[in-house]
Design an enzyme around this catalytic site. Sequence first.
Site, PDB file in Angstrom:
ATOM      1  CG  ASP A 268      -2.019   1.086   1.218  1.00  0.00           C
ATOM      2  OD1 ASP A 268      -3.149   0.655   1.116  1.00  0.00           O
ATOM      3  OD2 ASP A 268      -1.620   2.320   1.287  1.00  0.00           O
TER       4      ASP A 268
ATOM      5  CD  GLU B 250      -3.724   3.540  -1.081  1.00  0.00           C
ATOM      6  OE1 GLU B 250      -4.785   3.081  -1.623  1.00  0.00           O
ATOM      7  OE2 GLU B 250      -3.999   3.854  -0.075  1.00  0.00           O
TER       8      GLU B 250
HETATM    9  N1  LIG Z   1      -4.163   9.042  -8.985  1.00  0.00           N
HETATM   10  C1  LIG Z   1      -5.003   8.136  -8.498  1.00  0.00           C
HETATM   11  N2  LIG Z   1      -5.197   7.811  -7.176  1.00  0.00           N
HETATM   12  C2  LIG Z   1      -6.273   6.794  -6.662  1.00  0.00           C
HETATM   13  C3  LIG Z   1      -6.550   5.981  -7.488  1.00  0.00           C
HETATM   14  N3  LIG Z   1      -7.036   5.097  -6.812  1.00  0.00           N
HETATM   15  C4  LIG Z   1      -7.014   5.727  -5.264  1.00  0.00           C
HETATM   16  N4  LIG Z   1      -6.473   6.755  -5.325  1.00  0.00           N
HETATM   17  C5  LIG Z   1      -6.088   7.817  -4.198  1.00  0.00           C
HETATM   18  O1  LIG Z   1      -5.628   7.100  -3.283  1.00  0.00           O
HETATM   19  C6  LIG Z   1      -5.703   7.552  -2.023  1.00  0.00           C
HETATM   20  C7  LIG Z   1      -5.997   6.686  -0.845  1.00  0.00           C
HETATM   21  O2  LIG Z   1      -5.778   7.446   0.242  1.00  0.00           O
HETATM   22  P1  LIG Z   1      -5.903   6.791   1.643  1.00  0.00           P
HETATM   23  O3  LIG Z   1      -6.980   5.595   1.656  1.00  0.00           O
HETATM   24  O4  LIG Z   1      -6.784   7.719   2.572  1.00  0.00           O
HETATM   25  O5  LIG Z   1      -4.775   6.457   2.278  1.00  0.00           O
HETATM   26  P2  LIG Z   1      -3.238   7.295   2.376  1.00  0.00           P
HETATM   27  O6  LIG Z   1      -3.386   8.672   1.950  1.00  0.00           O
HETATM   28  O7  LIG Z   1      -2.362   6.693   1.343  1.00  0.00           O
HETATM   29  O8  LIG Z   1      -2.756   7.024   3.326  1.00  0.00           O
HETATM   30  P3  LIG Z   1      -1.994   5.769   4.240  1.00  0.00           P
HETATM   31  O9  LIG Z   1      -2.401   4.626   3.406  1.00  0.00           O
HETATM   32  O10 LIG Z   1      -2.547   5.466   5.417  1.00  0.00           O
HETATM   33  O11 LIG Z   1      -0.510   5.737   3.983  1.00  0.00           O
HETATM   34  C8  LIG Z   1      -7.330   8.466  -2.040  1.00  0.00           C
HETATM   35  O12 LIG Z   1      -6.853   9.755  -2.203  1.00  0.00           O
HETATM   36  C9  LIG Z   1      -7.501   8.209  -3.547  1.00  0.00           C
HETATM   37  O13 LIG Z   1      -8.122   9.150  -4.181  1.00  0.00           O
HETATM   38  C10 LIG Z   1      -6.205   6.104  -8.872  1.00  0.00           C
HETATM   39  O14 LIG Z   1      -6.404   5.220  -9.614  1.00  0.00           O
HETATM   40  N5  LIG Z   1      -5.327   6.947  -9.258  1.00  0.00           N
END
Ligand SMILES: Nc1nc2c(ncn2[C@@H]2O[C@H](COP(=O)(O)OP(=O)(O)OP(=O)(O)O)[C@@H](O)[C@H]2O)c(=O)[nH]1
Length: 537
Positions: free
Chosen positions: A396, A440
């Site tokens: 992740d 992610e």
């Molecule tokens: N650019 C992009 N962003 C994505 C995609 N799928 C998910 N995200 C973003 O990934 C982010 C995941 O954030 P969180 O689940 O809050 O986790 P985090 O900010 O990484 O924090 P931690 O996992 O705790 O480190 C979100 O802002 C989603 O919008 C994608 O396909 N492309």
Amino acid sequence: MPLIARLILGVVGVLAVAVLLAARLLTSGIGASYVQIEREAAEHETERLVNALEIEARSLGQLLLGWAHWSELYGYVAAPSAAFRAENLQPTVLVPSDLAWVLVIGPDGHVIDAIAAPATKGAAPDLSPLKSPSSPLLRTLTGPIAADASQCGVARLGAENFLTCRMAIRDTAVSQPPRGVVVIARRFDATLIQRVKAESHIDFTLAPPSGPAVSPDITGSPITSPVFGRASPVIRSTPNTLEVRHAVSDLGGGVFGELVMSLPREISALGRSSLAHVGLKLLAVAALFAVALVFVLDRVLVYRLRKLSGEIDRIWQQKDWTLRVTESRSDEIGHLAAHTNALLAVIGEQLRDLELRATTDSLTGLANRRAFDERLALALRRQQRTGAGLGLVMLDLDSFKSFNDRYGHAAGDHALQKVGEVMRGAAARATDLCARLGGEEFAILLEDADSAVVMNVAKHVRFTIESMNIPHKNSQHGRLTISIGVALHEYGEDGESFYMRADAALYRAKEGGRNRIELAREGLPVVIESPGNTSRI
Ligand SMILES: Nc1nc2c(ncn2[C@@H]2O[C@H](COP(=O)(O)OP(=O)(O)OP(=O)(O)O)[C@@H](O)[C@H]2O)c(=O)[nH]1
């Protein structure tokens, strides 16, 4: 209805019509020929009969010569004497010559003598009508006559028919003009008819005229006879016989009667039996032809179509779009097979594409969640059988939300793609599966792998991503990093528990400060790597 049944029906139908047409043409063509042959045969028989009767007349004419060239009769006509009459002109003189009557007519046309002889069983004919000057027959008999030729014909007197000949009386010893006429007559009775039948082998009867002419089937060519006149035989046909009627004129040229013959239609009967024979052979040939045609059509068309249809059926049942039909000839069926194979190729390609789309993450090209779940279930079954090691690496991206917020979504996508590439590079065996589970969050499933292999993969990914130095100002590490949870499958463990343990390890990695790997052991994740300790990996 199966194609072969339709073919058989079609072929049999067409051939039946052909045979019927051929039979009809043959019957009408040959039938017409038979009618022609029979007509000619009937004419010929009529001619033969007329000739046979003429022979009778000629024989009477020969007998007449003796009477007409008899010098004493010549003298008697000039001066009739009772003595001559008593000695020569008596019924007893006529009987040995089978004569029915004799008429001696004087030069002036009056009857000098009329002598009648009795029949073998019967009376002598009544000649009294001949003695009357108004008698039509007498007028005929006394009519003009050639000097030295006899004239024969048939005549009716009372109820009897006679064959008569007349001739001028002359004395051959002296050159004198003819004097008077002598007429001799023989009964045209059953005896004469029987004699003619025996000599000619023709069965016939002499019938009175049949009255008004009935329309004949056929009228033959005319036959001219000096004794019986000129007439055409009238031929009527019944199924088995030809009824031939031939008109006979009397001495004076009037209607006398008809010669009637009933001829068996042997030629037609023969023709009918030959036709039946030919028809049967034709039917047999047609049946053989039909069988051969159906066989050929079956080999050339039906068998191949049935085979093609069977192959398509099998492919459909198996849903194996890599299979192909085997027909390879370059005709219409071959083209159909080629098109079928082309369609199968397209179907296979489209299904593969659909399958790929359904199991692949479009952004990174990694397997998607669905493919991961299926593969995990499969790997667990396989692992149960083989007992080989199975590792799960859950990944992740750290603080990715703020990365997106700071660098934009496109940069986020790009980072996700980079992570995918790194994962693929780290787990490159055919049995390794790299998947993006969503957002992610990523996972690597490593089959047939011990803890060392699994840890090496996890370490390689974490280290490589950290080493790429992708700036991330909002992260505590200043660059893009990744947290990893690793689980090694324990014997008998189900997929959910296996996944949960890896996920819990990942959670611990996040909790523990991120950019680290945690290994889940017997449900207790243990920190084995933390930021700043990368040199220990
Ligand atoms: N650019 C992009 N962003 C994505 C995609 N799928 C998910 N995200 C973003 O990934 C982010 C995941 O954030 P969180 O689940 O809050 O986790 P985090 O900010 O990484 O924090 P931690 O996992 O705790 O480190 C979100 O802002 C989603 O919008 C994608 O396909 N492309």
